[in-house]
Design a protein around this motif. Structure first.
Motif, PDB file in Angstrom:
ATOM      1  N   ILE A 110       0.834  -1.209   0.000  1.00  9.46           N
ATOM      2  CA  ILE A 110       0.000   0.000   0.000  1.00  9.46           C
ATOM      3  C   ILE A 110       0.867   1.257   0.000  1.00  9.46           C
ATOM      4  CG2 ILE A 110      -1.684   1.331   1.324  1.00  9.46           C
ATOM      5  CD1 ILE A 110      -2.793  -1.369   2.322  1.00  9.46           C
ATOM      6  N   THR A 111       1.870   1.274   0.881  1.00 14.56           N
ATOM      7  CA  THR A 111       2.753   2.434   0.945  1.00 14.56           C
ATOM      8  C   THR A 111       3.543   2.597  -0.337  1.00 14.56           C
ATOM      9  OG1 THR A 111       2.970   2.152   3.345  1.00 14.56           O
ATOM     10  CG2 THR A 111       4.604   3.537   2.258  1.00 14.56           C
ATOM     11  N   VAL A 164       2.722   1.674  -3.392  1.00 17.03           N
ATOM     12  CA  VAL A 164       1.864   2.191  -4.462  1.00 17.03           C
ATOM     13  C   VAL A 164       1.698   3.705  -4.310  1.00 17.03           C
ATOM     14  CG1 VAL A 164      -0.487   2.201  -5.375  1.00 17.03           C
ATOM     15  CG2 VAL A 164       0.646   0.031  -4.868  1.00 17.03           C
ATOM     16  N   GLY A 165       1.446   4.146  -3.079  1.00 15.88           N
ATOM     17  CA  GLY A 165       1.314   5.579  -2.842  1.00 15.88           C
ATOM     18  C   GLY A 165       2.574   6.343  -3.198  1.00 15.88           C
ATOM     19  N   MET A 166       3.742   5.794  -2.838  1.00 18.81           N
ATOM     20  CA  MET A 166       5.003   6.461  -3.150  1.00 18.81           C
ATOM     21  C   MET A 166       5.247   6.520  -4.650  1.00 18.81           C
ATOM     22  SD  MET A 166       7.463   4.857  -0.198  1.00 18.81           S
ATOM     23  CE  MET A 166       8.908   5.653  -0.898  1.00 18.81           C
ATOM     24  N   VAL A 184       2.984   6.505  -7.048  1.00 21.92           N
ATOM     25  CA  VAL A 184       2.052   7.470  -7.650  1.00 21.92           C
ATOM     26  C   VAL A 184       2.545   8.896  -7.435  1.00 21.92           C
ATOM     27  CG1 VAL A 184      -0.273   8.440  -7.503  1.00 21.92           C
ATOM     28  CG2 VAL A 184       0.044   5.949  -7.496  1.00 21.92           C
ATOM     29  N   VAL A 185       2.926   9.223  -6.206  1.00 21.35           N
ATOM     30  CA  VAL A 185       3.396  10.578  -5.905  1.00 21.35           C
ATOM     31  C   VAL A 185       4.688  10.888  -6.662  1.00 21.35           C
ATOM     32  CG1 VAL A 185       4.279  12.076  -4.077  1.00 21.35           C
ATOM     33  CG2 VAL A 185       2.271  10.646  -3.654  1.00 21.35           C
ATOM     34  N   SER A 186       5.607   9.918  -6.698  1.00 17.03           N
ATOM     35  CA  SER A 186       6.900  10.134  -7.358  1.00 17.03           C
ATOM     36  C   SER A 186       6.725  10.370  -8.847  1.00 17.03           C
ATOM     37  CB  SER A 186       7.817   8.933  -7.114  1.00 17.03           C
ATOM     38  OG  SER A 186       8.068   8.746  -5.741  1.00 17.03           O
ATOM     39  N   LEU A 238       6.805   5.917   7.019  1.00 16.85           N
ATOM     40  CA  LEU A 238       6.244   5.154   5.899  1.00 16.85           C
ATOM     41  C   LEU A 238       5.867   3.760   6.387  1.00 16.85           C
ATOM     42  CD1 LEU A 238       8.850   6.120   3.151  1.00 16.85           C
ATOM     43  CD2 LEU A 238       6.577   7.118   3.505  1.00 16.85           C
TER      44      LEU A 238
END
Length: 269
Positions: free
Chosen positions: A24-25, A27-29, A31-33, A235
């Protein structure tokens, strides 16, 4: 039962316990990156400055530097000046966090100095890579590091086998290490087939993978010396920014060096 916090989660029962939070973390990283890369140089510059600020804050806490937030903010400001000023004028700011911390470092003074400079140099290298070569090759660098980590994670837990360096990083295996090289080679091959890059990109990708792994090992060694399992808890499933970005540090610094010896980028962008 061991009291070593670094070894506490190595047992078979916990082999996959962190997969959910890590996924989960991660995927979030990602997307943001990639959003930061996509939206252009200014957005990416601010993103890297924030990451460097977090990295130096975690490093300062591990090395017991007085007023770690102040040193972290100073590091972010230093990187911003390095990026905005001509190189000759901005270069002195690379040493500013180290100079400002002299006499304030509680432990591992030399390690703090080296890592602080590496963090700023890596951040500067990533910013220059985005400015000079656009998103294509920055994405390549990130994908090499991500694939190194992903392939190593799954191969290490599925195949196991001899440990790479058990005294420093008890979870890392040779199977995971070699799988990381294959993952990086796959990224290089994709660029050969998709972007028309020469075959040289494949061995360069493997070398970057090795550099990323050495960055990971260096950070693991520092954590073991200071007696912590994670650089922070920012994270979930990954620990801190330092735990997640140590490979990027090693790979980006290595790329800065090899750019002096190979034609880069290898194809027009």
């Amino acid at each position: 039962m061991t009291n070593d916090p670094i070894k506490a989660s190595v047992g078979p029962a916990n082999r996959w316990a962190d997969l959910g939070p890590r996924f989960i973390t991660a995927v979030g990283m990602v997307v943001v990156s990639f959003a930061a890369v996509w939206f252009g140089n200014t957005t990416f510059l601010l993103f890297v400055v924030l990451c460097v600020t977090a990295l130096v804050w975690e490093l300062s806490r591990m090395c017991q530097v007085a007023r770690p937030l102040l040193i972290a903010l100073l590091s972010g400001a230093a990187l911003l000046l390095m990026a905005l000023l001509p190189s000759g004028y901005g270069l002195p700011f690379m040493m500013l966090p180290v100079v400002a911390s002299v006499g304030r470092i509680g432990r591992e003074r030399m390690a703090f100095a080296m890592f602080a400079v590496m963090i700023l140099l890596s951040g500067f290298g990533l910013i220059q890579l985005r400015v000079e070569f656009q998103a294509l090759w920055l994405v390549w660098l990130v994908l090499v590091v991500v694939m190194t980590d992903v392939a190593g994670y799954f191969a290490g837990r599925m195949l196991g086998g001899p440990k790479f360096w058990p005294k420093v990083s008890p979870k890392k295996t040779w199977s995971g290490t070699v799988a990381g090289w294959f993952g990086a080679a796959a990224v290089g091959l994709a660029y050969v087939l998709w972007a028309g890059a020469p075959l040289q990109v494949i061995p360069v990708s493997i070398a970057l993978s090795m550099a990323a792994q050495m960055g990971d090992i260096a950070e693991s060694a520092l954590k073991r010396r200071v007696g912590v399992k994670d650089s922070s808890a920012l994270l979930p499933g990954h620990g801190g920014f330092f735990d997640r970005l140590d490979g990027i540090l090693g790979a980006s610094i290595f790329l800065l060096m090899v750019e002096q010896f190979i034609a880069f980028p290898p194809v027009p962008v």
